[in-house]
Design a protein around this motif. Structure first.
Motif, PDB file in Angstrom:
ATOM      1  N   GLY A  82       0.762  -1.036  -0.053  1.00 38.74           N
ATOM      2  CA  GLY A  82       0.083   0.175   0.041  1.00 38.74           C
ATOM      3  C   GLY A  82       0.872   1.232  -0.041  1.00 38.74           C
ATOM      4  O   GLY A  82       2.262   1.235   0.005  1.00 38.74           O
ATOM      5  N   ASP A  83       0.139   2.474   0.189  1.00 38.94           N
ATOM      6  CA  ASP A  83       0.772   3.587  -0.103  1.00 38.94           C
ATOM      7  C   ASP A  83       1.392   4.205   1.182  1.00 38.94           C
ATOM      8  O   ASP A  83       2.095   5.456   1.142  1.00 38.94           O
ATOM      9  N   ARG A  84       1.119   3.630   2.305  1.00 36.39           N
ATOM     10  CA  ARG A  84       1.626   4.347   3.632  1.00 36.39           C
ATOM     11  C   ARG A  84       1.574   3.172   4.741  1.00 36.39           C
ATOM     12  O   ARG A  84       0.752   2.458   4.590  1.00 36.39           O
ATOM     13  N   PRO A  85       2.823   3.112   5.537  1.00 37.60           N
ATOM     14  CA  PRO A  85       2.632   2.341   6.718  1.00 37.60           C
ATOM     15  C   PRO A  85       1.494   2.486   7.515  1.00 37.60           C
ATOM     16  O   PRO A  85       1.076   3.663   7.605  1.00 37.60           O
ATOM     17  N   GLY A  86       1.069   1.583   8.254  1.00 37.95           N
ATOM     18  CA  GLY A  86       0.022   1.378   9.251  1.00 37.95           C
ATOM     19  C   GLY A  86       0.508   2.277  10.402  1.00 37.95           C
ATOM     20  O   GLY A  86       1.439   2.314  10.793  1.00 37.95           O
ATOM     21  N   PRO A  87      -0.583   2.549  11.428  1.00 48.01           N
ATOM     22  CA  PRO A  87      -0.177   3.504  12.569  1.00 48.01           C
ATOM     23  C   PRO A  87       0.436   2.277  13.524  1.00 48.01           C
ATOM     24  O   PRO A  87       1.321   2.848  14.744  1.00 48.01           O
ATOM     25  N   THR A  88       0.314   0.995  13.374  1.00 45.43           N
ATOM     26  CA  THR A  88       1.137   0.003  14.284  1.00 45.43           C
ATOM     27  C   THR A  88       2.546   0.126  14.434  1.00 45.43           C
ATOM     28  O   THR A  88       3.145  -0.022  15.115  1.00 45.43           O
ATOM     29  N   PHE A 104       8.797   8.536   5.733  1.00 48.63           N
ATOM     30  CA  PHE A 104       7.841   7.698   5.006  1.00 48.63           C
ATOM     31  C   PHE A 104       8.065   7.806   3.483  1.00 48.63           C
ATOM     32  O   PHE A 104       8.345   9.098   3.032  1.00 48.63           O
ATOM     33  N   VAL A 105       8.338   6.738   2.721  1.00 45.57           N
ATOM     34  CA  VAL A 105       8.503   6.915   1.363  1.00 45.57           C
ATOM     35  C   VAL A 105       7.427   5.821   0.672  1.00 45.57           C
ATOM     36  O   VAL A 105       7.090   4.722   1.371  1.00 45.57           O
ATOM     37  N   THR A 135       4.148   0.071  -2.973  1.00 41.83           N
ATOM     38  CA  THR A 135       4.490  -0.321  -1.821  1.00 41.83           C
ATOM     39  C   THR A 135       5.001   0.810  -1.261  1.00 41.83           C
ATOM     40  O   THR A 135       5.361   1.820  -1.935  1.00 41.83           O
ATOM     41  N   SER A 136       5.178   1.001   0.054  1.00 42.30           N
ATOM     42  CA  SER A 136       5.719   2.079   0.817  1.00 42.30           C
ATOM     43  C   SER A 136       6.771   1.372   1.854  1.00 42.30           C
ATOM     44  O   SER A 136       6.871   0.445   2.113  1.00 42.30           O
ATOM     45  N   ALA A 137       7.494   2.578   2.531  1.00 47.78           N
ATOM     46  CA  ALA A 137       8.539   1.848   3.654  1.00 47.78           C
ATOM     47  C   ALA A 137       8.579   3.199   4.704  1.00 47.78           C
ATOM     48  O   ALA A 137       8.168   4.247   4.267  1.00 47.78           O
ATOM     49  N   ALA A 138       8.976   2.620   5.804  1.00 50.95           N
ATOM     50  CA  ALA A 138       9.066   3.654   6.854  1.00 50.95           C
ATOM     51  C   ALA A 138      10.833   3.411   7.228  1.00 50.95           C
ATOM     52  O   ALA A 138      11.111   2.407   7.123  1.00 50.95           O
ATOM     53  N   ILE A 139      11.418   4.667   6.917  1.00 55.62           N
ATOM     54  CA  ILE A 139      12.901   4.677   6.998  1.00 55.62           C
ATOM     55  C   ILE A 139      12.913   5.044   8.474  1.00 55.62           C
ATOM     56  O   ILE A 139      12.793   6.288   8.558  1.00 55.62           O
TER      57      ILE A 139
END
Length: 138
Positions: A18-24, A45-46, A92-96
């Motif tokens: 998806g386009d952004r990581p979830g809140p968890t 976030f990317v 997809t997305s990622a949290a760096i």
């Protein structure tokens, strides 16, 4: 004994569908900060569009409850972000995440005082470790 202002730091790129990581993901980071395991230095976030373009997202625009406090905003520079996001699949997305390893701070100082230095480090992701151990367990 030497006292360092910061302990070792690590950069993580954590991919999500998806386009952004979830809140968890933020809750998991908050839990580590609260227990004194890590110090959150930077968070970016990317996402990679279906066409393959990488876009950096403003954390405050992606989080409903306010952005977390960051000690060194901007530590993950443009080149770091591009490098870490390079393996993202389209859509997809990622949290760096850049964290200081608080548990290793005193250890790093002791190594330094003893004339030692870490010259290599290899991380093995938890799913790989657990899959290996479950396959080869007695």
């Amino acid at each position: 004994m030497t006292t360092f202002d910061y302990g070792p730091i690590e950069f993580y790129a954590i991919a999500f569908d998806g386009d952004r990581p979830g809140p968890t993901v933020l809750q998991a980071i908050d839990d580590l900060v609260a227990t004194g395991t890590v110090n959150l230095l930077d968070l970016v976030f990317v996402r990679r569009s279906p066409e393959g373009e990488i876009e950096t997202l403003d954390v405050s625009d992606t989080v409903d409850d306010g952005a977390p406090a960051l000690d060194l905003v901007g530590l993950a520079g443009h080149e770091d972000i591009q490098y870490l996001a390079d393996s993202l699949e389209p859509g997809t997305s990622a949290a760096i995440v850049v964290v200081e390893l608080l548990w290793a701070k005193a250890f790093a100082a002791a190594l330094y005082d003893a004339g030692g230095a870490v010259i290599a480090r290899e991380g093995i992701p938890a799913p790989v470790v657990n899959a290996f151990l479950s396959e080869y367990a007695d």
